[in-house]
Scaffold this active site. Structure first.
Site, mmCIF file in Angstrom:
data_model
loop_
_atom_site.group_PDB
_atom_site.id
_atom_site.type_symbol
_atom_site.label_atom_id
_atom_site.label_comp_id
_atom_site.label_asym_id
_atom_site.label_seq_id
_atom_site.Cartn_x
_atom_site.Cartn_y
_atom_site.Cartn_z
ATOM 1 N N SER A 11 44.562 10.839 -0.868
ATOM 2 C CA SER A 11 44.039 9.509 -1.170
ATOM 3 C C SER A 11 42.761 9.687 -1.975
ATOM 4 O O SER A 11 42.708 10.500 -2.901
ATOM 5 C CB SER A 11 43.807 8.734 0.129
ATOM 6 O OG SER A 11 43.390 7.416 -0.131
ATOM 7 N N ARG B 70 44.057 3.125 -1.897
ATOM 8 C CA ARG B 70 43.858 2.145 -0.833
ATOM 9 C C ARG B 70 45.126 1.332 -0.568
ATOM 10 O O ARG B 70 45.285 0.759 0.508
ATOM 11 C CB ARG B 70 42.690 1.225 -1.212
ATOM 12 C CG ARG B 70 42.275 0.288 -0.115
ATOM 13 C CD ARG B 70 40.853 -0.206 -0.272
ATOM 14 N NE ARG B 70 40.544 -0.663 -1.615
ATOM 15 C CZ ARG B 70 39.315 -0.972 -2.030
ATOM 16 N NH1 ARG B 70 38.302 -0.849 -1.208
ATOM 17 N NH2 ARG B 70 39.109 -1.393 -3.251
ATOM 18 N N VAL C 76 37.536 1.774 7.744
ATOM 19 C CA VAL C 76 37.383 2.730 6.650
ATOM 20 C C VAL C 76 37.947 2.191 5.337
ATOM 21 O O VAL C 76 38.683 1.209 5.316
ATOM 22 C CB VAL C 76 38.055 4.080 6.998
ATOM 23 C CG1 VAL C 76 37.420 4.680 8.231
ATOM 24 C CG2 VAL C 76 39.553 3.897 7.229
ATOM 25 N N GLU C 77 37.586 2.872 4.237
ATOM 26 C CA GLU C 77 37.972 2.496 2.876
ATOM 27 C C GLU C 77 37.633 1.038 2.573
ATOM 28 O O GLU C 77 38.412 0.315 1.957
ATOM 29 C CB GLU C 77 39.463 2.779 2.618
ATOM 30 C CG GLU C 77 39.775 4.266 2.520
ATOM 31 C CD GLU C 77 41.181 4.552 2.013
ATOM 32 O OE1 GLU C 77 41.905 3.606 1.677
ATOM 33 O OE2 GLU C 77 41.551 5.726 1.960
ATOM 34 N N GLY C 78 36.462 0.622 3.020
ATOM 35 C CA GLY C 78 36.021 -0.751 2.820
ATOM 36 C C GLY C 78 36.269 -1.565 4.066
ATOM 37 O O GLY C 78 37.407 -1.910 4.373
#
Length: 752
Positions: free
Chosen positions: A147, A315, A437-439
């Site tokens: 990712s 994402r 996570v990831e925003g």
């Protein structure tokens, strides 16, 4: 006429807009330029072209990808002991790490010419989904290198030399990557990171070279404790102008070998008792050559653009795949458990309260899987879906959380007692990790999905904003005049569509040819798309730049867009699979539930509009309260039956949950479910006779073979209903400092 319009109508609007709309920051501009729009733009248009959606080719695995899923991926699942990973070992076993490296699990997205597997987004998603059903730590360990990280960034932006050296080493596991983005102080506001790199000269491998002196403090970095190569985001400064004229180039991404002097890794976080490798990393005066900037020195200061471009794809795959696995598992296990667990002489699947939850679980599993397929299809067309990827991450993980909570309620005490046979608690514990996570979802929902989506996916808004920022006044006004009047025409058409479709329930909207029983859903979805589009237009007209600060309103608009996208995906999946009648109840449930929710959300948006005149107009042209009610009780009961009884629908929803390499608790549940179905007639006969198997056998009303089948079911049921327990010594082994109970008589009582 054009000159008159430009100077006497457009010019005052241009001046007003200049003041009303704040300029785009550099990070906002880079975020908007990263990725592209796709089906989200059709939904923002207010008049989606359904033929475009249905023309998208469904994602399909290649024979090589399918072989990997059936071979190495399945074998890896059989090696995993999730209880041991999380409760006793605190890590994957050495054999598992070696197997992942040997079979290039860390190189799925790396091209074959660099030694990777070169898999599609769909294959990547399938592997993560499959692993997530058995062990979240294993899935996350595979997910992260494929990712956002060095591999993805090198593929997109690396120099040829960087790709030739690093990608083969990442593909075969000689290098294990991590990516350091989140700073201690910045959190979700990555642009505010305090990590710094200063351009200077220093020693590198015995030579004096131009390089960067780095200092950083990062946390929440997955694989940081065990990584050998750290991708690092930091703010670059060039006070001496050694790279160029700009003393503050800004956010930059570089490769930092973890064994360099000053790099500290190894300490670990424990993310919600889910023991994947995650921890902090710090760097003190770490020196790297400028050639370690990903993409080379010319990419200094372009890190934010690089990160946004990488997230536009990654994402949309990793966390939605994990969420899909959790929602599927929750539906599969809850349906089976509700079928075998009886109370008051009935399977709890027949209780209305349980059926509400089962129906939601079934519909949720169908919708999330549908959206995953649609998103992977778009990504595999080579698209970088910035808005859709953010929407998918947010919505899929929120639906995962709802599904797990519903499953926990159905399983009740079975789910709260932890142990090797508990298949729900690992997902329950890990759900907040995916949410964060990831925003973080709060930020993604309230700032990104609609905030960026409205600008990026709207047919004309971005062009108008860019015209407002044009340096030459005459050129800016000319460009603005063109785009503004196109916008006006679009808005008037959308307003008319919204009003016409609102008063007719979308009856005259266009449905795609051959849509069959789903035609009314396409029409009503077009109705809500028009309502959403005109609401977005009037919001920008009356609120302008202030919309950035109205996060609750923006969040509701993001939810509406999510509902539109997920319902589109549901309709496409039903179409792509040949419109099976058996699945139609799930399509019906999802559509009715979505339309009812959009109605409520739109009503709340209008109720909170600052301009009451605008609110009155919107309420007149969208009629938000006129939506159909949600799913009926009869439809709810039918959907509940779809996952609590065997059949093709349950099989399709439960893909990969009945083969080898399953969680031991699910294996036991699958066996009990199969035995329950096989003995259903026998047990019904015993209930009518009011006899036990032993008394029925003695009375000659039951054969020995039938008695054996009932005994086999009773044994399988016992394994499912039972919960784990532990001896004092076992507890002491897991918690070495736990005190053992003292069963001796207290001295005072002994004396008495």
């Amino acid at each position: 006429m054009t000159s008159f319009r430009r100077n006497w109508i457009s010019k005052p609007v241009f001046r007003w807009a200049k003041n009303a709309m704040p300029g785009l920051s550099q990070t906002e501009r880079e975020a908007l330029n990263a990725g592209e729009v796709w089906w989200d733009a059709e939904l923002f248009s207010g008049n989606p072209d359904w033929s475009k959606l249905l023309a998208v080719r469904p994602p399909v695995l290649t024979p090589e990808e399918q072989q990997f899923l059936d071979g190495p991926c399945c074998s890896l699942c059989e090696m995993l002991d999730d209880w041991a990973i999380n409760q006793t070992d605190g890590d994957l076993s050495a054999d598992v790490w070696d197997y992942m490296r040997a079979n290039r699990f860390f190189g799925m997205i790396i091209a074959k010419k660099y030694g990777g597997l070169g898999f599609s987004a769909f294959a990547h998603s399938e592997v993560v989904r499959r692993l997530s059903m058995v062990s979240i730590p294993a899935a996350v360990t595979v997910m992260v290198p494929n990712s956002l990280g060095p591999g993805e960034l090198l593929h997109l932006f690396g120099t040829d030399a960087q790709k030739d050296y690093w990608l083969p080493r990442l593909a075969d596991g000689r290098e294990l990557p991590a990516f350091g983005l989140t700073s201690d102080e910045a959190g979700s506001d990555a642009a505010s990171m305090l990590d710094r790199g200063v351009v200077c000269r220093g020693d590198w491998q015995g030579k004096k070279v131009l390089g960067i002196r780095l200092n950083w403090s990062k946390r929440y970095i997955t694989l940081a404790p065990v990584c050998t190569l750290l991708g690092l985001a930091f703010k670059l400064e060039d006070p001496e102008g050694l790279l160029g004229d700009d003393p503050h180039p800004g956010i930059t991404c570089a490769l930092v070998p973890a064994d360099l002097p000053g790099v500290e890794t190894g300490r670990r976080h424990i993310p919600a008792d889910t023991m994947f490798q995650n921890g902090p990393t710090t760097g003190k005066d770490v020196f790297i050559p400028v050639e370690n900037i990903i993409g080379g020195p010319e990419y200094a200061g372009k890190g934010w653009m690089m990160l946004m471009s990488a997230l536009a794809a990654g994402r949309g795959v990793s966390l939605p795949s994990l969420a899909c696995a959790a929602t599927t598992m929750a539906a599969h296990t809850s349906g089976a458990y509700a079928r075998v667990r009886e109370q008051f002489g009935l399977p709890i699947a027949k209780f209305g309260g349980i059926q509400e939850l089962l129906a939601r679980l079934a519909a949720n599993a169908y919708a999330v899987e549908s959206a995953r397929h649609l998103t992977c299809a778009g990504l595999d067309e080579g698209r970088a879906l910035a808005v859709i990827s953010a929407l998918m991450k947010y919505t899929a993980t929120e639906r995962m959380r709802a599904a797990i909570n519903d499953a926990m309620d159905i399983h009740a005490g079975k789910a709260v007692i932890d142990g090797p046979m508990n298949y729900l608690s690992p997902n329950y514990r890990a759900a907040p990790v995916g949410i964060t996570v990831e925003g973080a979802n709060i930020v993604t929902r309230s700032l990104m999905v609609f905030g960026q989506g409205a600008i990026r996916a709207h047919p004309h808004l971005l062009d108008e904003i860019l015209a407002l920022e044009e340096g030459q006044q005459d050129e800016a006004l000319t460009a603005f005049d063109i785009h503004f009047w196109r916008h006006v025409g679009h808005s008037l058409r959308t307003l008319g569509r919204s009003f016409g479709r609102a008063i007719t329930g979308g009856h005259f909207a266009v449905a795609p040819r051959g849509s069959g029983r789903a035609a009314p859903f396409y029409r009503e979805l077009s109705r809500w798309s028009a309502a959403f589009a005109i609401t977005a237009d009037i919001a920008f007209l009356t609120i302008g730049g202030g919309l950035k600060r109205m996060e609750m309103l923006s969040g509701r608009m993001a939810d509406i867009l999510s509902e539109l996208y997920f319902t589109s995906a549901v309709l496409k999946r039903w179409h792509d699979q040949g419109q099976p009648d058996a699945d139609f109840d799930l399509v019906d449930f999802n559509a009715r539930q979505s339309f009812a929710r959009i109605s409520v959300l739109l009503d709340e948006v209008i109720a909170n509009f600052p301009s009451r005149t605008a609110a009155f107009l919107l309420r007149a042209v969208t009629a938000p309260r006129s939506a159909r009610r949600g799913p009926s009780d009869a439809l709810t009961a039918r959907c509940a039956d779809l996952i609590s009884t065997p059949g093709p629908v349950r099989d399709r929803l439960s893909a990969n949950l009945t083969g080898p390499g399953q969680h031991p608790g699910i294996v036991a549940l699958n066996e009990a479910f199969a035995q329950a179905i096989a003995t259903d007639g026998l047990r019904k006969r015993l209930r009518e006779l009011d006899m036990t198997p032993d008394t029925a056998l003695a009375a000659g009303l039951l054969t020995q073979d039938e008695k054996a089948r009932l005994d086999k079911y009773a044994g399988a049921l016992g394994k499912v209903i039972s919960v784990d327990d532990f001896s004092t010594d076992e507890i002491a082994a897991m918690y070495p400092h736990a005190s053992k109970p003292d069963r001796t008589t207290p001295p005072q009582e002994a004396a008495e």
